[in-house]
Design an enzyme around this catalytic site. Sequence first.
Site: not given
Length: 394
Positions: A140-141
């Site tokens: 996730v980013c």
Amino acid sequence: MRKLIALIGVVYMVVLSDAHELPEPYTETCIIGKENKYDPKRAKEVQWFNVDLDQPAKTRWREIAAKYKFQIVELIQVIKELSFPFFHGKLIQWVDKNMSPWGKRLPQPYQDEIKGIAEEVGLPVGELVLYNIFYEIFTVCTSIVAEDPTGKLYHARNLDFGLFMGWNETNHSWELTQRLHDMVVNVNWMKNGKLLYKSNNFAGFVGIYNAVRPGLFTVTANERFNIDGGYVGLIMWLLGVGESKWMSWATREVVEQAKSYQEAVKRFTTEKLMSPVYFIVGGNKTGQGCIISRGRTKTESIVTLDARKENGWYVLQTNYDPDKPPLYLDDRRTPGNKCMQKMGQNHLGFPGLFNVLSSTTNLNKLTAYTVLMQVNTAKFETYLQTCTESCWFA
Ligand SMILES: *[C@@H]1O[C@H](CO)[C@@H](O)[C@H](O)[C@H]1NC(C)=O
Ligand SMILES: *[C@@H]1O[C@H](CO)[C@@H](O)[C@H](O)[C@H]1NC(C)=O
Ligand SMILES: *[C@@H]1O[C@H](CO)[C@@H](O)[C@H](O)[C@H]1NC(C)=O
């Protein structure tokens, strides 16, 4: 895909009840104007390697695989141990039995690259395939493309990983996230004796999450969970009926082949993908920056830089659709926006972006690294990140 969201929710709850703690409302901070954490000397912590695309696929990762052999083997061991409780230990047996044949179905050059790495580190090909899939799924980013008042473009991202596996109650950290620090490498991708593009990778992973094509464009890919059709593609591929591309491989192909921002955007909007994704693309001149929200077969929306709009000098993307609210437990967008606006367009640069991405909740316990890119200079800096203070998540 609603099911995946529900699943993530359940995982949160399981983790929380295991830890016998309820989540505190996450603390968001913005260190802009208070503290400067940007220290370019620290970029040296992540080593550079060349991967030569003119070398046979089987040998082009040899140097990295040899150097990170121990870490790759150990991390695969950790993945095995962590996944043990979920599938009663059957997962790895199943992988060893089934994944090697799947290895043969991988498209080239990835098949030979993964085989070459497997040989070098002395593990079955199937485990290296699993390792590559694992990265493909559990990231996730936050990604940002922004332009300064002169029209110069910057691109930055945090990569968060370790999706709630291996919580250590003693020192409050995620085991996988910690271990990943030892695996991050910077790569100069060479073609015809020249630099074609730069990226960073986890050693042993052959796809692309972040890259700069010098002078032309920059890209980051962010996981997209919350729409229908999520891992249908992956399951179809595992069953042998899918022909769409893994997200990180599609990214790599566009980075290697596109000759302009426009061409890159066109391909990112049309590639057939195994899973939904957000492509965040920056070009080399004013206005060239966008978030492409992709389904497996079509593009759902494109948000672009727009100087006429308030705060249209940047786009910021986490893992939720730009036109929908983020999952309330995981809002990295609102704090990120507030902090970008506090920095302001006039102070845009590597230090500012690094400080935005070093502010919680964009910096959190799952954050493995921050990467900063500038297209004209081809500057590419990777910083290992650890969130030691009270920060989300836990
Ligand atoms: C948790 O962290 C502590 C302190 O670093 C370490 O001694 C312990 O072995 C870790 N536990 C696990 C399960 O890794
Ligand atoms: C927690 O402990 C692990 C060992 O189990 C170590 O690798 C890691 O660096 C520690 N994390 C922090 C934030 O101290
Ligand atoms: C920007 O990209 C275009 C291709 O779209 C290229 O022709 C041009 O030379 C690039 N400009 C700079 C300043 O590198």
